[in-house]
Design an enzyme around this catalytic site. Structure first.
Site, PDB file in Angstrom:
ATOM      1  N   ASP A  17     -13.977   1.926  -1.998  1.00 28.12           N
ATOM      2  CA  ASP A  17     -14.389   1.785  -0.599  1.00 28.12           C
ATOM      3  C   ASP A  17     -15.901   1.928  -0.554  1.00 28.12           C
ATOM      4  OD1 ASP A  17     -15.142   2.596   2.142  1.00 28.12           O
ATOM      5  OD2 ASP A  17     -12.977   2.549   2.505  1.00 28.12           O
ATOM      6  N   GLU A  73      -0.242  -0.680  -4.601  1.00 28.89           N
ATOM      7  CA  GLU A  73      -1.574  -0.067  -4.498  1.00 28.89           C
ATOM      8  C   GLU A  73      -1.475   1.441  -4.297  1.00 28.89           C
ATOM      9  OE1 GLU A  73      -4.760  -0.276  -0.837  1.00 28.89           O
ATOM     10  OE2 GLU A  73      -3.958  -2.140  -1.657  1.00 28.89           O
ATOM     11  N   GLU A 113      -9.172   3.319  -3.936  1.00 30.30           N
ATOM     12  CA  GLU A 113      -9.634   3.628  -2.581  1.00 30.30           C
ATOM     13  C   GLU A 113     -10.122   5.067  -2.455  1.00 30.30           C
ATOM     14  OE1 GLU A 113      -7.549   4.295   1.809  1.00 30.30           O
ATOM     15  OE2 GLU A 113      -6.635   2.916   0.382  1.00 30.30           O
ATOM     16  N   HIS A 137     -11.653  -1.642  -0.642  1.00 29.73           N
ATOM     17  CA  HIS A 137     -10.769  -1.180   0.426  1.00 29.73           C
ATOM     18  C   HIS A 137     -11.391  -1.462   1.791  1.00 29.73           C
ATOM     19  CE1 HIS A 137      -9.750   2.221   3.258  1.00 29.73           C
ATOM     20  NE2 HIS A 137      -8.583   1.643   3.081  1.00 29.73           N
ATOM     21  N   GLU A 176      -9.905  -7.701   2.216  1.00 28.78           N
ATOM     22  CA  GLU A 176      -8.857  -7.073   3.032  1.00 28.78           C
ATOM     23  C   GLU A 176      -9.340  -6.931   4.475  1.00 28.78           C
ATOM     24  OE1 GLU A 176      -6.130  -3.024   3.336  1.00 28.78           O
ATOM     25  OE2 GLU A 176      -8.035  -2.932   2.254  1.00 28.78           O
ATOM     26  N   ASP A 179       0.857  -1.184   0.000  1.00 34.43           N
ATOM     27  CA  ASP A 179       0.000   0.000   0.000  1.00 34.43           C
ATOM     28  C   ASP A 179       0.892   1.233   0.000  1.00 34.43           C
ATOM     29  OD1 ASP A 179      -1.823   2.012   0.432  1.00 34.43           O
ATOM     30  OD2 ASP A 179      -2.880   0.998   2.046  1.00 34.43           O
TER      31      ASP A 179
END
Length: 378
Positions: A284, A234, A261, A311, A333, A208
Protein backbone atom coordinates in the site's frame (compact mmCIF):
# COMPACT_ATOMS: atom_id res chain seq x y z
CA UNK A 1 14.19 25.90 -2.32
CA UNK A 2 13.85 25.17 1.41
CA UNK A 3 11.16 23.60 3.55
CA UNK A 4 9.66 26.14 5.95
CA UNK A 5 6.76 24.38 7.63
CA UNK A 6 5.40 20.84 8.16
CA UNK A 7 1.93 20.22 9.56
CA UNK A 8 -0.92 17.70 9.64
CA UNK A 9 -4.66 17.96 9.14
CA UNK A 10 -7.12 15.20 10.06
CA UNK A 11 -9.56 14.49 7.23
CA UNK A 12 -12.72 14.05 9.28
CA UNK A 13 -15.97 14.46 7.37
CA UNK A 14 -18.71 16.27 9.32
CA UNK A 15 -21.32 17.16 6.71
CA UNK A 16 -24.86 16.05 5.98
CA UNK A 17 -24.06 14.45 2.63
CA UNK A 18 -21.41 12.16 4.10
CA UNK A 19 -21.69 8.58 2.93
CA UNK A 20 -22.98 5.83 5.19
CA UNK A 21 -20.33 3.52 6.68
CA UNK A 22 -18.76 1.26 4.08
CA UNK A 23 -19.81 -2.31 3.45
CA UNK A 24 -16.16 -3.17 4.14
CA UNK A 25 -16.54 -2.20 7.79
CA UNK A 26 -20.20 -3.06 8.40
CA UNK A 27 -20.78 -6.51 6.86
CA UNK A 28 -19.47 -9.94 7.83
CA UNK A 29 -15.96 -10.25 6.40
CA UNK A 30 -13.35 -12.65 7.73
CA UNK A 31 -10.55 -10.91 9.65
CA UNK A 32 -8.00 -11.64 12.39
CA UNK A 33 -10.64 -10.94 15.10
CA UNK A 34 -13.33 -13.20 13.63
CA UNK A 35 -12.56 -15.95 16.14
CA UNK A 36 -14.03 -13.76 18.89
CA UNK A 37 -17.85 -13.72 18.73
CA UNK A 38 -18.02 -10.16 20.08
CA UNK A 39 -16.08 -8.89 17.05
CA UNK A 40 -17.23 -11.32 14.36
CA UNK A 41 -20.01 -9.29 12.74
CA UNK A 42 -18.13 -6.23 11.49
CA UNK A 43 -14.65 -4.74 11.42
CA UNK A 44 -15.84 -1.43 12.84
CA UNK A 45 -16.42 -3.19 16.19
CA UNK A 46 -12.66 -3.43 16.73
CA UNK A 47 -10.85 -1.23 14.18
CA UNK A 48 -8.67 1.59 15.50
CA UNK A 49 -10.47 4.96 15.30
CA UNK A 50 -7.76 6.65 13.23
CA UNK A 51 -8.96 9.05 10.50
CA UNK A 52 -7.12 9.70 7.27
CA UNK A 53 -4.56 12.46 7.67
CA UNK A 54 -3.06 15.02 5.32
CA UNK A 55 0.55 16.16 5.60
CA UNK A 56 1.15 19.67 4.25
CA UNK A 57 4.73 20.82 3.57
CA UNK A 58 5.37 24.49 2.78
CA UNK A 59 8.44 25.94 1.07
CA UNK A 60 10.06 29.37 0.80
CA UNK A 61 9.04 29.53 -2.88
CA UNK A 62 5.34 29.27 -2.11
CA UNK A 63 4.99 25.66 -3.32
CA UNK A 64 3.06 23.38 -0.98
CA UNK A 65 3.19 19.59 -1.06
CA UNK A 66 0.29 17.34 -0.02
CA UNK A 67 0.52 13.73 1.12
CA UNK A 68 -2.22 11.49 2.56
CA UNK A 69 -2.04 8.56 4.94
CA UNK A 70 -3.80 7.16 7.99
CA UNK A 71 -3.37 7.63 11.70
CA UNK A 72 -4.90 10.90 12.93
CA UNK A 73 -3.23 12.42 15.97
CA UNK A 74 -0.93 9.41 16.29
CA UNK A 75 0.97 10.32 13.14
CA UNK A 76 0.58 14.04 13.83
CA UNK A 77 2.97 13.62 16.76
CA UNK A 78 5.50 11.78 14.60
CA UNK A 79 5.32 14.28 11.73
CA UNK A 80 5.08 17.57 13.62
CA UNK A 81 7.21 16.80 16.67
CA UNK A 82 9.86 14.53 15.13
CA UNK A 83 10.10 14.48 11.33
CA UNK A 84 9.65 18.25 11.05
CA UNK A 85 12.97 18.70 12.88
CA UNK A 86 14.67 16.75 10.09
CA UNK A 87 12.82 18.54 7.29
CA UNK A 88 12.64 22.26 8.04
CA UNK A 89 15.45 24.13 6.31
CA UNK A 90 16.16 21.22 3.94
CA UNK A 91 15.82 21.07 0.16
CA UNK A 92 12.65 19.05 -0.70
CA UNK A 93 14.40 17.67 -3.80
CA UNK A 94 16.70 15.61 -1.53
CA UNK A 95 14.06 12.92 -1.15
CA UNK A 96 16.38 9.90 -0.87
CA UNK A 97 18.43 11.43 1.97
CA UNK A 98 15.40 12.78 3.81
CA UNK A 99 13.62 9.42 3.53
CA UNK A 100 16.64 7.60 4.92
CA UNK A 101 17.00 10.04 7.79
CA UNK A 102 13.34 9.82 8.77
CA UNK A 103 13.41 6.03 8.60
CA UNK A 104 16.61 5.62 10.61
CA UNK A 105 15.66 8.21 13.23
CA UNK A 106 12.34 6.45 13.86
CA UNK A 107 13.87 2.98 14.32
CA UNK A 108 13.65 3.14 18.16
CA UNK A 109 9.84 3.27 17.98
CA UNK A 110 8.98 2.47 14.36
CA UNK A 111 9.72 0.26 11.36
CA UNK A 112 6.08 -0.74 10.84
CA UNK A 113 2.61 0.66 11.30
CA UNK A 114 2.14 4.27 12.38
CA UNK A 115 5.72 5.39 11.75
CA UNK A 116 5.48 4.04 8.20
CA UNK A 117 2.14 5.80 7.69
CA UNK A 118 3.77 9.07 8.73
CA UNK A 119 6.80 8.48 6.51
CA UNK A 120 4.54 7.66 3.55
CA UNK A 121 2.56 10.90 3.80
CA UNK A 122 5.69 13.04 4.12
CA UNK A 123 7.35 11.26 1.20
CA UNK A 124 4.33 11.76 -1.07
CA UNK A 125 4.20 15.44 -0.13
CA UNK A 126 7.86 15.83 -1.10
CA UNK A 127 7.22 14.23 -4.51
CA UNK A 128 4.26 16.57 -4.92
CA UNK A 129 6.52 19.58 -4.30
CA UNK A 130 9.15 18.40 -6.78
CA UNK A 131 6.54 17.77 -9.47
CA UNK A 132 5.02 21.20 -8.98
CA UNK A 133 8.45 22.87 -9.00
CA UNK A 134 9.35 21.17 -12.30
CA UNK A 135 5.84 21.56 -13.73
CA UNK A 136 5.61 17.80 -14.32
CA UNK A 137 3.25 15.05 -13.11
CA UNK A 138 4.99 12.74 -10.67
CA UNK A 139 4.82 9.70 -12.94
CA UNK A 140 7.14 11.47 -15.39
CA UNK A 141 9.68 11.99 -12.60
CA UNK A 142 9.54 8.24 -11.87
CA UNK A 143 10.62 7.30 -15.39
CA UNK A 144 7.64 8.32 -17.48
CA UNK A 145 4.60 6.43 -18.70
CA UNK A 146 4.80 2.71 -19.39
CA UNK A 147 1.16 2.72 -20.59
CA UNK A 148 -1.42 5.44 -21.31
CA UNK A 149 -3.84 4.14 -18.68
CA UNK A 150 -4.52 0.99 -16.66
CA UNK A 151 -7.31 -1.62 -16.61
CA UNK A 152 -9.20 -1.86 -13.32
CA UNK A 153 -10.72 -4.62 -11.24
CA UNK A 154 -13.35 -3.83 -8.63
CA UNK A 155 -13.35 -5.08 -5.04
CA UNK A 156 -16.97 -5.62 -4.03
CA UNK A 157 -19.39 -8.14 -2.57
CA UNK A 158 -22.35 -6.17 -3.97
CA UNK A 159 -24.10 -8.21 -6.65
CA UNK A 160 -25.14 -5.03 -8.47
CA UNK A 161 -21.46 -4.09 -8.91
CA UNK A 162 -20.73 -7.46 -10.50
CA UNK A 163 -22.87 -6.45 -13.48
CA UNK A 164 -20.44 -3.73 -14.59
CA UNK A 165 -18.54 -5.51 -17.34
CA UNK A 166 -16.14 -2.62 -17.91
CA UNK A 167 -14.04 -3.90 -15.00
CA UNK A 168 -11.88 -6.83 -16.06
CA UNK A 169 -12.43 -8.61 -12.77
CA UNK A 170 -14.16 -8.79 -9.39
CA UNK A 171 -12.42 -9.23 -6.07
CA UNK A 172 -14.60 -10.70 -3.33
CA UNK A 173 -14.02 -10.16 0.39
CA UNK A 174 -14.33 -13.61 1.93
CA UNK A 175 -16.94 -13.61 4.71
CA UNK A 176 -15.74 -16.65 6.63
CA UNK A 177 -12.63 -18.21 8.12
CA UNK A 178 -11.49 -21.18 10.24
CA UNK A 179 -13.67 -20.26 13.24
CA UNK A 180 -16.77 -20.73 11.05
CA UNK A 181 -15.97 -24.39 10.41
CA UNK A 182 -16.91 -26.35 7.33
CA UNK A 183 -20.21 -24.49 7.02
CA UNK A 184 -18.30 -21.23 6.55
CA UNK A 185 -15.96 -22.88 4.05
CA UNK A 186 -18.91 -24.01 1.96
CA UNK A 187 -20.51 -20.54 2.14
CA UNK A 188 -17.27 -19.02 0.85
CA UNK A 189 -17.24 -21.53 -2.00
CA UNK A 190 -20.89 -20.81 -2.82
CA UNK A 191 -20.23 -17.05 -2.97
CA UNK A 192 -17.43 -17.61 -5.48
CA UNK A 193 -19.58 -20.04 -7.45
CA UNK A 194 -22.43 -17.51 -7.60
CA UNK A 195 -20.06 -14.77 -8.78
CA UNK A 196 -18.64 -16.98 -11.52
CA UNK A 197 -22.13 -17.89 -12.72
CA UNK A 198 -23.14 -14.22 -12.85
CA UNK A 199 -20.05 -12.76 -14.54
CA UNK A 200 -19.29 -15.61 -16.93
CA UNK A 201 -15.97 -17.16 -17.87
CA UNK A 202 -14.19 -14.19 -19.45
CA UNK A 203 -13.70 -12.00 -16.36
CA UNK A 204 -11.33 -12.62 -13.45
CA UNK A 205 -12.24 -13.45 -9.85
CA UNK A 206 -9.87 -12.69 -6.98
CA UNK A 207 -10.42 -13.24 -3.24
CA UNK A 208 -9.43 -11.02 -0.30
CA UNK A 209 -8.95 -13.01 2.91
CA UNK A 210 -7.66 -10.16 5.15
CA UNK A 211 -5.20 -12.20 7.23
CA UNK A 212 -8.09 -14.36 8.53
CA UNK A 213 -7.12 -17.87 7.42
CA UNK A 214 -4.46 -20.34 8.50
CA UNK A 215 -2.37 -22.75 6.43
CA UNK A 216 -4.64 -25.78 6.80
CA UNK A 217 -7.79 -23.79 6.02
CA UNK A 218 -6.12 -22.18 3.01
CA UNK A 219 -5.26 -25.56 1.49
CA UNK A 220 -8.85 -26.70 2.02
CA UNK A 221 -10.24 -23.54 0.43
CA UNK A 222 -7.87 -23.76 -2.54
CA UNK A 223 -9.09 -27.29 -3.19
CA UNK A 224 -12.74 -26.17 -3.00
CA UNK A 225 -12.18 -23.15 -5.26
CA UNK A 226 -10.21 -24.65 -8.14
CA UNK A 227 -13.29 -25.37 -10.31
CA UNK A 228 -14.24 -21.66 -10.42
CA UNK A 229 -11.25 -20.10 -12.15
CA UNK A 230 -10.05 -17.96 -9.24
CA UNK A 231 -6.98 -15.94 -10.24
CA UNK A 232 -5.58 -15.35 -6.74
CA UNK A 233 -6.28 -15.52 -3.01
CA UNK A 234 -4.98 -12.53 -1.09
CA UNK A 235 -3.58 -12.14 2.43
CA UNK A 236 -4.62 -15.57 3.60
CA UNK A 237 -2.11 -15.30 6.47
CA UNK A 238 -0.72 -12.51 8.61
CA UNK A 239 2.42 -11.06 6.98
CA UNK A 240 4.64 -12.15 9.87
CA UNK A 241 3.72 -15.81 9.32
CA UNK A 242 6.72 -16.38 7.07
CA UNK A 243 6.89 -20.10 7.80
CA UNK A 244 3.22 -20.40 6.91
CA UNK A 245 3.87 -18.84 3.51
CA UNK A 246 6.79 -21.22 3.03
CA UNK A 247 4.33 -24.09 3.52
CA UNK A 248 1.93 -22.54 0.99
CA UNK A 249 4.77 -22.54 -1.55
CA UNK A 250 4.16 -26.30 -1.81
CA UNK A 251 0.80 -25.60 -3.49
CA UNK A 252 1.10 -26.34 -7.21
CA UNK A 253 -2.43 -25.61 -8.39
CA UNK A 254 -3.66 -22.83 -10.68
CA UNK A 255 -4.60 -20.24 -8.03
CA UNK A 256 -1.92 -17.65 -7.24
CA UNK A 257 -1.02 -16.43 -3.75
CA UNK A 258 -1.00 -12.64 -3.23
CA UNK A 259 -0.06 -10.55 -0.20
CA UNK A 260 1.73 -7.42 1.01
CA UNK A 261 -1.02 -4.98 2.03
CA UNK A 262 -0.10 -5.07 5.72
CA UNK A 263 3.66 -5.39 5.31
CA UNK A 264 5.92 -2.36 5.61
CA UNK A 265 9.16 -1.26 3.98
CA UNK A 266 11.24 -3.24 1.50
CA UNK A 267 12.73 -5.66 4.03
CA UNK A 268 9.38 -7.18 4.97
CA UNK A 269 8.44 -7.59 1.33
CA UNK A 270 11.83 -9.17 0.62
CA UNK A 271 11.10 -11.81 3.27
CA UNK A 272 7.67 -12.54 1.80
CA UNK A 273 9.14 -12.92 -1.69
CA UNK A 274 11.82 -15.24 -0.37
CA UNK A 275 9.18 -17.77 0.77
CA UNK A 276 8.60 -18.69 -2.87
CA UNK A 277 4.82 -18.60 -2.37
CA UNK A 278 4.02 -15.10 -3.63
CA UNK A 279 2.97 -14.40 -7.23
CA UNK A 280 1.28 -11.00 -6.72
CA UNK A 281 2.78 -8.40 -4.38
CA UNK A 282 0.45 -5.75 -2.95
CA UNK A 283 2.17 -2.96 -1.01
CA UNK A 284 0.00 0.00 0.00
CA UNK A 285 1.79 3.15 -1.21
CA UNK A 286 0.15 5.28 1.50
CA UNK A 287 1.41 2.91 4.21
CA UNK A 288 4.57 1.23 2.95
CA UNK A 289 6.87 4.26 3.07
CA UNK A 290 5.48 6.34 0.23
CA UNK A 291 6.42 6.50 -3.42
CA UNK A 292 10.15 6.27 -2.69
CA UNK A 293 9.90 2.93 -0.89
CA UNK A 294 7.14 1.52 -3.10
CA UNK A 295 9.35 2.09 -6.15
CA UNK A 296 12.13 0.09 -4.47
CA UNK A 297 9.66 -2.71 -3.73
CA UNK A 298 8.59 -2.73 -7.38
CA UNK A 299 12.23 -3.07 -8.42
CA UNK A 300 12.75 -5.87 -5.88
CA UNK A 301 9.70 -7.72 -7.18
CA UNK A 302 10.84 -7.34 -10.77
CA UNK A 303 14.00 -9.27 -9.93
CA UNK A 304 11.75 -12.16 -8.86
CA UNK A 305 9.52 -11.80 -11.93
CA UNK A 306 6.61 -10.82 -9.69
CA UNK A 307 3.64 -8.61 -10.61
CA UNK A 308 2.97 -5.68 -8.25
CA UNK A 309 -0.60 -4.50 -7.72
CA UNK A 310 -0.65 -1.87 -4.95
CA UNK A 311 -3.46 -2.24 -2.45
CA UNK A 312 -6.33 0.20 -3.17
CA UNK A 313 -4.20 1.80 -5.86
CA UNK A 314 -7.20 3.29 -7.65
CA UNK A 315 -8.07 5.33 -4.56
CA UNK A 316 -4.61 6.86 -4.10
CA UNK A 317 -2.95 9.50 -6.27
CA UNK A 318 0.63 8.40 -5.39
CA UNK A 319 -0.20 4.78 -6.28
CA UNK A 320 -1.67 5.76 -9.65
CA UNK A 321 1.47 7.73 -10.55
CA UNK A 322 3.68 4.83 -9.47
CA UNK A 323 1.66 2.21 -11.35
CA UNK A 324 1.72 4.22 -14.57
CA UNK A 325 5.51 4.42 -14.38
CA UNK A 326 6.21 0.74 -13.59
CA UNK A 327 6.41 -2.04 -16.17
CA UNK A 328 5.54 -4.78 -13.65
CA UNK A 329 2.37 -3.03 -12.39
CA UNK A 330 -0.14 -3.78 -15.17
CA UNK A 331 -3.50 -3.11 -13.48
CA UNK A 332 -5.27 -1.30 -10.64
CA UNK A 333 -7.59 -2.15 -7.75
CA UNK A 334 -10.63 0.09 -7.20
CA UNK A 335 -13.20 -0.07 -4.38
CA UNK A 336 -16.58 1.63 -4.18
CA UNK A 337 -16.68 2.39 -0.45
CA UNK A 338 -19.79 4.55 -0.40
CA UNK A 339 -23.49 3.70 -0.22
CA UNK A 340 -24.69 3.56 -3.84
CA UNK A 341 -28.26 4.56 -2.84
CA UNK A 342 -26.99 7.86 -1.44
CA UNK A 343 -24.70 8.58 -4.36
CA UNK A 344 -21.03 9.45 -4.15
CA UNK A 345 -20.36 12.13 -1.51
CA UNK A 346 -18.26 15.21 -2.24
CA UNK A 347 -14.60 14.18 -1.98
CA UNK A 348 -12.35 15.34 0.85
CA UNK A 349 -9.38 15.06 -1.52
CA UNK A 350 -9.99 16.48 -5.00
CA UNK A 351 -8.13 15.15 -8.03
CA UNK A 352 -8.24 11.36 -7.60
CA UNK A 353 -10.09 10.10 -10.70
CA UNK A 354 -12.74 7.41 -10.88
CA UNK A 355 -12.41 4.72 -13.56
CA UNK A 356 -13.89 5.49 -16.97
CA UNK A 357 -14.97 2.47 -19.03
CA UNK A 358 -12.96 0.22 -16.75
CA UNK A 359 -9.69 2.14 -17.07
CA UNK A 360 -7.93 4.75 -14.97
CA UNK A 361 -4.89 7.05 -15.09
CA UNK A 362 -3.36 9.65 -12.75
CA UNK A 363 -3.73 13.36 -13.25
CA UNK A 364 -1.42 15.08 -15.74
CA UNK A 365 -1.30 18.20 -13.56
CA UNK A 366 2.06 19.08 -11.96
CA UNK A 367 2.85 17.04 -8.87
CA UNK A 368 0.28 14.52 -7.70
CA UNK A 369 -2.60 16.60 -9.05
CA UNK A 370 -4.56 16.62 -5.77
CA UNK A 371 -5.79 19.22 -3.30
CA UNK A 372 -7.95 19.30 -0.18
CA UNK A 373 -11.61 20.24 -0.42
CA UNK A 374 -11.54 23.06 2.10
CA UNK A 375 -15.34 23.56 1.86
CA UNK A 376 -15.90 20.05 3.17
CA UNK A 377 -13.22 20.32 5.87
CA UNK A 378 -14.27 23.75 7.10
Amino acid sequence: MKITRVRCKSLIRKVENASAPSWLSETVIANPMSMYPKYHARRSSWNAPFPSTAVLIDTDEGIQGLGISYGGDSIRSIVEEHFSRLLIGEDPFDIERLWDQMNKSSLPYGRKGLSSFALSAVDSALWDIVGKALNQPVYRLLGGATKPDMPVYQTTNDRTDWQDESFFGVKLAMPYGPSDGREGLLKNRDLVKECREKIGEKREIMLDCYMAWDVEYTFRMLDALEPYGVRWVEEVLAPDNIHGYEKLARYSGPIAIATGEHEYLRWGHRDLLATGAISILQPDVDWVGGITEARRINALASAWGITVCPHAGGLQAPALHLIKSQVNSPFVEWVRTWDRDKGKPDPVVIGIPDPVNGRIAPSDEPGLGIRLNEDILA
